[in-house]
Design a protein around this motif. Structure first.
Motif, PDB file in Angstrom:
ATOM      1  N   ARG A  40     -35.405  35.576  94.547  1.00 48.62           N
ATOM      2  CA  ARG A  40     -34.347  34.714  95.076  1.00 48.62           C
ATOM      3  C   ARG A  40     -35.020  33.562  95.803  1.00 48.62           C
ATOM      4  NH1 ARG A  40     -29.734  36.726  94.669  1.00 48.62           N
ATOM      5  NH2 ARG A  40     -28.808  35.334  96.180  1.00 48.62           N
ATOM      6  N   PHE A  64     -16.271  27.992 109.917  1.00 51.62           N
ATOM      7  CA  PHE A  64     -16.167  29.396 109.506  1.00 51.62           C
ATOM      8  C   PHE A  64     -17.137  30.227 110.320  1.00 51.62           C
ATOM      9  CE2 PHE A  64     -17.145  33.192 107.062  1.00 51.62           C
ATOM     10  CZ  PHE A  64     -15.895  33.606 106.662  1.00 51.62           C
ATOM     11  N   GLN A  66     -18.156  34.594 111.017  1.00 50.16           N
ATOM     12  CA  GLN A  66     -17.900  36.014 110.773  1.00 50.16           C
ATOM     13  C   GLN A  66     -18.832  36.766 111.698  1.00 50.16           C
ATOM     14  OE1 GLN A  66     -17.486  37.268 106.684  1.00 50.16           O
ATOM     15  NE2 GLN A  66     -18.581  39.141 107.140  1.00 50.16           N
ATOM     16  N   PHE A  71     -16.834  43.224 104.658  1.00 52.21           N
ATOM     17  CA  PHE A  71     -16.350  43.403 103.290  1.00 52.21           C
ATOM     18  C   PHE A  71     -15.976  44.862 103.066  1.00 52.21           C
ATOM     19  CE2 PHE A  71     -19.538  39.868 102.458  1.00 52.21           C
ATOM     20  CZ  PHE A  71     -18.585  38.889 102.583  1.00 52.21           C
ATOM     21  N   LEU A  83     -22.309  35.248 110.172  1.00 57.00           N
ATOM     22  CA  LEU A  83     -22.361  33.951 109.506  1.00 57.00           C
ATOM     23  C   LEU A  83     -21.632  32.916 110.352  1.00 57.00           C
ATOM     24  CD1 LEU A  83     -22.756  32.237 106.876  1.00 57.00           C
ATOM     25  CD2 LEU A  83     -20.661  33.256 106.023  1.00 57.00           C
ATOM     26  N   VAL A  85     -20.711  28.603 110.078  1.00 53.82           N
ATOM     27  CA  VAL A  85     -20.838  27.327 109.366  1.00 53.82           C
ATOM     28  C   VAL A  85     -20.308  26.226 110.270  1.00 53.82           C
ATOM     29  CG1 VAL A  85     -20.257  26.030 107.274  1.00 53.82           C
ATOM     30  CG2 VAL A  85     -20.436  28.524 107.159  1.00 53.82           C
ATOM     31  N   ARG A  97     -27.188  32.289 109.235  1.00 58.13           N
ATOM     32  CA  ARG A  97     -26.905  33.636 108.735  1.00 58.13           C
ATOM     33  C   ARG A  97     -27.794  34.670 109.416  1.00 58.13           C
ATOM     34  NH1 ARG A  97     -27.421  31.909 102.529  1.00 58.13           N
ATOM     35  NH2 ARG A  97     -28.251  30.079 103.563  1.00 58.13           N
ATOM     36  N   TYR A 139     -27.849  22.260  98.575  1.00 55.53           N
ATOM     37  CA  TYR A 139     -28.580  22.632  99.791  1.00 55.53           C
ATOM     38  C   TYR A 139     -29.771  21.694  99.875  1.00 55.53           C
ATOM     39  CZ  TYR A 139     -25.950  26.934  99.841  1.00 55.53           C
ATOM     40  OH  TYR A 139     -24.929  27.842  99.896  1.00 55.53           O
TER      41      TYR A 139
ATOM     42  N   ARG B 128     -25.723  36.152 101.123  1.00 56.33           N
ATOM     43  CA  ARG B 128     -24.294  36.046 100.792  1.00 56.33           C
ATOM     44  C   ARG B 128     -24.025  35.210  99.560  1.00 56.33           C
ATOM     45  NH1 ARG B 128     -20.768  36.910 104.689  1.00 56.33           N
ATOM     46  NH2 ARG B 128     -21.569  38.123 106.381  1.00 56.33           N
ATOM     47  N   LYS B 129     -24.993  35.086  98.669  1.00 51.43           N
ATOM     48  CA  LYS B 129     -24.784  34.226  97.506  1.00 51.43           C
ATOM     49  C   LYS B 129     -24.809  34.996  96.195  1.00 51.43           C
ATOM     50  CE  LYS B 129     -27.067  30.310  97.709  1.00 51.43           C
ATOM     51  NZ  LYS B 129     -28.224  29.448  98.005  1.00 51.43           N
ATOM     52  N   HIS B 147     -23.233  29.246  96.219  1.00 51.69           N
ATOM     53  CA  HIS B 147     -22.363  29.059  97.385  1.00 51.69           C
ATOM     54  C   HIS B 147     -22.184  30.372  98.122  1.00 51.69           C
ATOM     55  CE1 HIS B 147     -21.538  25.099  95.916  1.00 51.69           C
ATOM     56  NE2 HIS B 147     -21.229  25.606  94.741  1.00 51.69           N
ATOM     57  N   ILE B 148     -21.896  30.263  99.405  1.00 52.72           N
ATOM     58  CA  ILE B 148     -21.808  31.442 100.259  1.00 52.72           C
ATOM     59  C   ILE B 148     -20.430  32.090 100.136  1.00 52.72           C
ATOM     60  CG2 ILE B 148     -21.778  32.180 102.675  1.00 52.72           C
ATOM     61  CD1 ILE B 148     -24.013  30.119 103.122  1.00 52.72           C
ATOM     62  N   ILE B 149     -20.456  33.415  99.961  1.00 56.25           N
ATOM     63  CA  ILE B 149     -19.217  34.188  99.812  1.00 56.25           C
ATOM     64  C   ILE B 149     -18.638  34.461 101.203  1.00 56.25           C
ATOM     65  CG2 ILE B 149     -18.258  36.383  99.016  1.00 56.25           C
ATOM     66  CD1 ILE B 149     -20.687  36.459  97.010  1.00 56.25           C
ATOM     67  N   THR B 150     -17.349  34.173 101.380  1.00 54.42           N
ATOM     68  CA  THR B 150     -16.702  34.430 102.669  1.00 54.42           C
ATOM     69  C   THR B 150     -15.876  35.708 102.640  1.00 54.42           C
ATOM     70  OG1 THR B 150     -14.824  33.089 101.966  1.00 54.42           O
ATOM     71  CG2 THR B 150     -16.505  32.000 103.318  1.00 54.42           C
ATOM     72  N   SER B 151     -15.264  36.005 101.491  1.00 51.67           N
ATOM     73  CA  SER B 151     -14.378  37.163 101.446  1.00 51.67           C
ATOM     74  C   SER B 151     -14.334  37.732 100.027  1.00 51.67           C
ATOM     75  CB  SER B 151     -12.967  36.761 101.884  1.00 51.67           C
ATOM     76  OG  SER B 151     -12.504  35.701 101.093  1.00 51.67           O
ATOM     77  N   ILE B 152     -14.055  39.028  99.972  1.00 53.78           N
ATOM     78  CA  ILE B 152     -14.053  39.733  98.683  1.00 53.78           C
ATOM     79  C   ILE B 152     -12.877  40.712  98.658  1.00 53.78           C
ATOM     80  CG2 ILE B 152     -15.374  41.243  97.132  1.00 53.78           C
ATOM     81  CD1 ILE B 152     -17.914  40.380  98.642  1.00 53.78           C
ATOM     82  N   VAL B 164     -17.311  29.483 100.944  1.00 53.90           N
ATOM     83  CA  VAL B 164     -17.326  28.416 101.961  1.00 53.90           C
ATOM     84  C   VAL B 164     -17.022  27.074 101.300  1.00 53.90           C
ATOM     85  CG1 VAL B 164     -18.833  27.094 103.517  1.00 53.90           C
ATOM     86  CG2 VAL B 164     -18.910  29.586 103.566  1.00 53.90           C
TER      87      VAL B 164
END
Lengths: 285, 348
Positions: A40, A64, A66, A71, A83, A85, A97, A139, B128-129, B147-152, B164
């Motif tokens: 990654r 945003f 968290q 989850f 997290l 933002v 993060r 990014y 988170r990607k 992109h960054i995941i906020t919710s699932i 996001v």
């Protein structure tokens, strides 16, 4: 090429209008933008520290947050996976993060650059800081806008490899190689002196010249999505999967060699402009 | 002889006292001691239908009849599933899935965060990607995003991800994106919360700032079309707790002022004001009512609500990190290391 230079000039000028700060102590730098970590690519800067204050890049608005890992079907309030933002003037976001958020972020909307937004958790839960350019959907390498690291050491090129017919071989002077298309891989790293010792990091750019002509030029400037594929983007766009093909080496691009003698020169730079190079005269058959 | 008689009389008096004067959880939930159990025991001993719980730093299961239960101290994260659990230890770059016999069923080398939705096991990466699903003890698919995941959210077939960047994507059971949509129309486009109905016909999304809005999407062949939307009064800049009833008739969305109850069929919504945040919603099929749990620090409220917003029960009690569930005709409350079972018929 001129357009790309102009874009980065405008970007740097825009960013330099505002004052930005490192979000955490540079003493705890762990990985830089573009590093390959378990297949990654790091999209920002990672810090490995315990209990270090985290600051915002600059003044911004919370868009945003968290404050626990949330989850799944059950609502477990863990202490990691956090997290934040922030949106800043100039159409870009800063992203934080894996750290412990300050309690006041539940209610505070506007963050001042002097506010502490949290503290780092554990060294194994590395804090990640990234900058996202909303205008260009990418990014960007945060080092392009942060105050320079004091770094006078040059990068190291340990070896350069050539892959032909799926065989990877190291290059050396007067090596006989097959003609046609080949791929170069570079075993190289930047060296930064931090906390009394030299540490290895990913360099900022790679240039490859064949017989004096530039054939490959990549800088670790941004990560962007083009038609569902992610590209490492700088002076040129290179699919990320190329960088992940051999995890421990940098992708050096494709070269086309013709019969006779060819000179391959590889130049690796860090973001401060320190550079190192290696040349190989090859016999192409 | 007289000692034995005294002991027996004492026990009878003690039991009569609790039968006549049930323990009161301040100020109004009553139960009798026979309908409660301490959360401890052997994992193997749990038989029949079991209910998972998380209470403060412990988690586990208890049986429907409260005759057996099991709990464990949570390390760095917990995932409870029908056939076992994962107690995450972050210092390792792998995690073990423990089956209901208490043995390691399988291990996965991955430093992400495991979690389950509808008894499907997923891992979201630490940046988170990326998201992956584990099927048959191995990673079946991995989907990478820039992109960054906020919710699932998900069901047995699909999952939906919010980002996001301000869009959401629906993924099929092989991890392929079948649909993506950008709600737009706000100064800041972040997608805060997503949910999908059990039949995949509806997707609910909370997105944006200035305004922040809830949008209901209905499936038309493959695409989802917006069919109902409203602006949320009090904007929350984190994931909203959002629930859809198992009969796919109502959606509940957390708000600072209480929660919105959305009627999917009639495309209408109502803000129900509460003193605390929405924690969980369960549809009690036997009575065709909803069990709503709202909570704040050391304060809880449970409501039994009909579909036309008529409140049948409104009880508050003290307790931190309380878990509230329902099954058949009972409500289960995990509080102070115990589980209490309340009969809905008696309450009503």
């Amino acid at each position: 090429m001129k357009r790309v230079f102009l874009y980065y000039f405008i970007l740097l000028t825009t960013f330099s209008t505002y004052s930005y700060q490192w979000p955490s102590s540079k003493d705890f730098l762990s990985k830089l933008f573009g590093a390959n970590e378990n297949l990654r690519i790091v999209d920002g800067i990672k810090f490995s520290s315990d209990n270090q204050s985290i600051y915002p890049l600059t003044d911004g608005e919370v868009i945003f947050y968290q404050d626990s890992f949330e989850f799944g079907d059950l609502d477990y309030k863990g202490e990691e996976g956090n997290l934040l933002v922030l949106k800043h003037i100039g159409e870009f976001n800063s992203i934080y993060r894996n750290f412990i958020l300050s309690d006041n972020l539940n209610t505070q909307i506007n963050i001042n650059k002097t506010d502490i937004i949290g503290i780092s958790g554990n060294s194994w839960d590395e804090f990640i800081f990234s900058v996202y350019d909303n205008k260009n959907d990418s990014y960007i390498n945060p080092q392009q806008i942060l105050p320079f690291l004091e770094d006078g050491t040059t990068p190291v090129i340990n070896n350069v490899y050539i892959m032909n017919n799926d065989v990877l071989e190291p290059l050396y002077m007067n090596k006989r190689v097959l003609g046609g298309e080949s791929i170069l891989y570079i075993d190289s790293w930047d060296v930064i002196y931090i906390k009394g010792k030299y540490s290895r990091f990913v360099p900022f750019s790679v240039n490859v010249f064949v017989d004096g002509f530039e054939r490959y030029n990549i800088s670790f400037s941004s990560l962007k999505e083009i038609e569902d594929d992610i590209y490492l983007s700088g002076f040129s766009d290179v699919p990320l999967k190329n960088f992940l093909s051999i995890p421990s080496y940098l992708f050096g691009g494709k070269v086309f060699l013709t019969n006779g003698r060819s000179l391959i020169e590889v130049v690796v730079k860090d973001i401060n402009g320190n550079e190192t190079s290696k040349s190989f005269s090859l016999l192409v058959e | 002889m007289s000692d034995r008689r005294n002991i027996i009389i004492s026990i009878i008096v003690f039991l009569l006292f609790f039968l006549l004067f049930p323990i009161n959880l301040k100020p109004g939930i009553s139960y009798i001691p026979g309908d409660s159990a301490i959360l401890e025991g052997d994992l193997k001993s749990i038989t029949g239908e079991k209910i998972p719980f998380i209470y403060k730093k412990t988690a586990g299961f208890f049986s429907k009849d409260l005759k057996s239960s099991w709990s464990i101290n949570v390390n760095d994260g917990i995932t409870l599933m029908d056939n076992g659990f994962i107690n995450l230890n972050r210092e390792n770059d792998s995690f073990d899935f423990i089956n209901m016999e208490g043995n390691i069923d399988f291990s996965i080398v991955n430093n992400g965060y495991p979690f389950s939705i509808s008894n499907r096991l997923f891992i979201v990466s630490r940046d988170r990607k990326s998201i992956s699903e584990i099927v048959d003890k191995q990673i079946k698919w991995v989907k990478e995003f820039n992109h960054i995941i906020t919710s699932i959210d998900g069901n047995g077939d699909k999952i939906v991800l919010g980002f996001v960047k301000g869009f959401y994507s629906v993924l099929d059971s092989d991890g392929e994106v079948t649909y993506s949509y950008e709600p737009g129309g706000s100064r800041v486009p972040v997608v805060y919360s997503v949910l999908i109905s059990s039949d995949s016909n509806y997707v609910g999304v909370v997105s944006g700032l200035d305004p922040q809005r809830f949008t209901l999407y209905e499936k038309k062949v493959v695409e989802y079309k917006p069919v109902y939307a409203f602006n949320i009064e009090d904007q929350i800049r984190r994931r909203h707790n959002m629930y859809i009833s198992s009969d796919n008739k109502n959606i509940f969305v957390e708000d600072n002022l209480g929660f919105y109850m959305i009627d999917i069929i009639n495309r209408s919504s109502k803000l129900i004001k509460t003193e605390s945040s929405l924690k969980s919603v369960e549809y009690i099929k036997n009575h065709d009512i909803y069990l709503i749990h709202t909570a704040a620090t050391n304060y809880n409220n449970i409501k039994l609500l009909t579909k036309d917003n008529h409140v049948l029960l409104n009880k508050s009690f003290n307790g931190e990190n309380v878990s509230v569930n329902s099954l058949d005709n009972s409500i289960y409350i995990v509080i102070d290391g115990r589980v209490l079972k309340l009969d809905i018929k008696e309450i009503l």
